[in-house]
Design a protein around this motif. Sequence first.
Motif, mmCIF file in Angstrom:
data_model
loop_
_atom_site.group_PDB
_atom_site.id
_atom_site.type_symbol
_atom_site.label_atom_id
_atom_site.label_comp_id
_atom_site.label_asym_id
_atom_site.label_seq_id
_atom_site.Cartn_x
_atom_site.Cartn_y
_atom_site.Cartn_z
ATOM 1 N N GLU A 60 0.839 -1.200 0.000
ATOM 2 C CA GLU A 60 0.000 0.000 0.000
ATOM 3 C C GLU A 60 0.870 1.245 0.000
ATOM 4 O OE1 GLU A 60 -3.389 2.274 2.673
ATOM 5 O OE2 GLU A 60 -2.232 0.665 3.591
ATOM 6 N N SER A 61 0.504 2.206 -0.839
ATOM 7 C CA SER A 61 1.188 3.483 -0.885
ATOM 8 C C SER A 61 0.844 4.271 0.369
ATOM 9 C CB SER A 61 0.754 4.263 -2.132
ATOM 10 O OG SER A 61 1.292 5.554 -2.095
ATOM 11 N N ARG A 62 1.884 4.711 1.074
ATOM 12 C CA ARG A 62 1.700 5.550 2.265
ATOM 13 C C ARG A 62 2.645 6.737 2.141
ATOM 14 N NH1 ARG A 62 0.817 1.010 6.902
ATOM 15 N NH2 ARG A 62 -1.210 0.333 6.099
ATOM 16 N N GLY A 63 2.158 7.753 1.458
ATOM 17 C CA GLY A 63 3.006 8.920 1.229
ATOM 18 C C GLY A 63 4.084 8.574 0.220
ATOM 19 N N VAL A 64 5.335 8.662 0.636
ATOM 20 C CA VAL A 64 6.440 8.369 -0.274
ATOM 21 C C VAL A 64 6.979 6.952 -0.094
ATOM 22 C CG1 VAL A 64 7.130 10.786 -0.498
ATOM 23 C CG2 VAL A 64 8.133 9.370 1.305
ATOM 24 N N THR A 65 6.371 6.166 0.784
ATOM 25 C CA THR A 65 6.811 4.795 1.007
ATOM 26 C C THR A 65 5.661 3.824 0.745
ATOM 27 O OG1 THR A 65 6.232 4.823 3.351
ATOM 28 C CG2 THR A 65 8.470 5.525 2.769
ATOM 29 N N TYR A 66 5.956 2.555 0.867
ATOM 30 C CA TYR A 66 4.962 1.503 0.702
ATOM 31 C C TYR A 66 5.044 0.559 1.889
ATOM 32 C CZ TYR A 66 4.059 2.945 -4.063
ATOM 33 O OH TYR A 66 3.691 3.655 -5.170
ATOM 34 N N SER A 67 3.875 0.076 2.327
ATOM 35 C CA SER A 67 3.808 -0.865 3.438
ATOM 36 C C SER A 67 3.196 -2.172 2.967
ATOM 37 C CB SER A 67 2.946 -0.305 4.568
ATOM 38 O OG SER A 67 3.524 0.861 5.090
ATOM 39 N N LEU A 68 3.693 -3.259 3.513
ATOM 40 C CA LEU A 68 3.181 -4.581 3.183
ATOM 41 C C LEU A 68 1.831 -4.778 3.867
ATOM 42 C CD1 LEU A 68 3.858 -7.360 1.866
ATOM 43 C CD2 LEU A 68 4.792 -8.018 4.093
ATOM 44 N N ILE A 69 0.785 -5.056 3.074
ATOM 45 C CA ILE A 69 -0.536 -5.301 3.656
ATOM 46 C C ILE A 69 -1.054 -6.702 3.335
ATOM 47 C CG2 ILE A 69 -1.205 -2.874 3.841
ATOM 48 C CD1 ILE A 69 -2.906 -3.308 1.279
ATOM 49 N N ALA A 70 -0.254 -7.495 2.622
ATOM 50 C CA ALA A 70 -0.604 -8.906 2.403
ATOM 51 C C ALA A 70 0.635 -9.670 1.963
ATOM 52 C CB ALA A 70 -1.694 -9.059 1.358
ATOM 53 N N LYS A 71 0.797 -10.837 2.534
ATOM 54 C CA LYS A 71 1.793 -11.814 2.087
ATOM 55 C C LYS A 71 1.060 -13.142 2.092
ATOM 56 C CE LYS A 71 6.221 -13.944 3.107
ATOM 57 N NZ LYS A 71 7.343 -13.992 4.071
ATOM 58 N N ILE A 72 0.764 -13.635 0.896
ATOM 59 C CA ILE A 72 -0.074 -14.818 0.760
ATOM 60 C C ILE A 72 0.706 -15.879 -0.014
ATOM 61 C CG2 ILE A 72 -2.288 -15.708 -0.047
ATOM 62 C CD1 ILE A 72 -3.297 -12.760 0.114
ATOM 63 N N PRO A 73 1.184 -16.912 0.674
ATOM 64 C CA PRO A 73 1.947 -17.960 -0.011
ATOM 65 C C PRO A 73 1.034 -18.902 -0.797
ATOM 66 C CG PRO A 73 1.716 -18.484 2.307
ATOM 67 C CD PRO A 73 1.080 -17.133 2.103
ATOM 68 N N THR A 74 1.665 -19.726 -1.580
ATOM 69 C CA THR A 74 1.011 -20.784 -2.370
ATOM 70 C C THR A 74 -0.222 -20.296 -3.125
ATOM 71 O OG1 THR A 74 -0.198 -21.664 -0.451
ATOM 72 C CG2 THR A 74 1.922 -22.681 -0.966
ATOM 73 N N THR A 75 -0.005 -19.305 -3.965
ATOM 74 C CA THR A 75 -1.060 -18.830 -4.853
ATOM 75 C C THR A 75 -0.639 -19.096 -6.295
ATOM 76 O OG1 THR A 75 -0.157 -16.597 -5.008
ATOM 77 C CG2 THR A 75 -1.761 -16.982 -3.269
#
Length: 172
Positions: free
Chosen positions: A79-94
Amino acid sequence: MPSVREINLENIEYISSATEPPHPTIQAAIRQAIGNPSERIRYYYNLVDLNRDRRSEVIVYAVGSSICGSGGCTLYVLESRGVTYSLIAKIPTTTNPIIISDEKTNGWNDLIILTEGGSLPPNYWRIRFDGNIYVDNRHTAESEIPDRTTITGKAVIANTIDPKTGIVLENH
């Protein structure tokens, strides 16, 4: 996408992943999300506004022996948060593509993912946003797409995943 329990995918628009490396800020966020694997990782991505805030989130499908298994590889959502990005999902085996559903939870588009391979039969699952992150609650009745459901939306990263394609994750 495979036919599973007569789930209707006729109304899906398919979009291939971007072919050029993303902005350096996005590249850094992808590196941070994946970590520092000892092997070469390739990734595929699309920019998609999942919450209608006019800022694109980043859907990343990473491929490498340490993050893939018989059931697929790992999906990341940033997710874009200003000038950085934050991880909002890590979904294995897709398995790609990832469907961005027209349906929403807490103001964010639901993600529809396919799992197949390994010992489990192919199945489609709805991944919902809980207000902070996408929660991987696969294998629960509430996330399983019911038989004969019509899914509408866009499938991103809809191209063929090949060991020679994708963007190489640079370790800087």
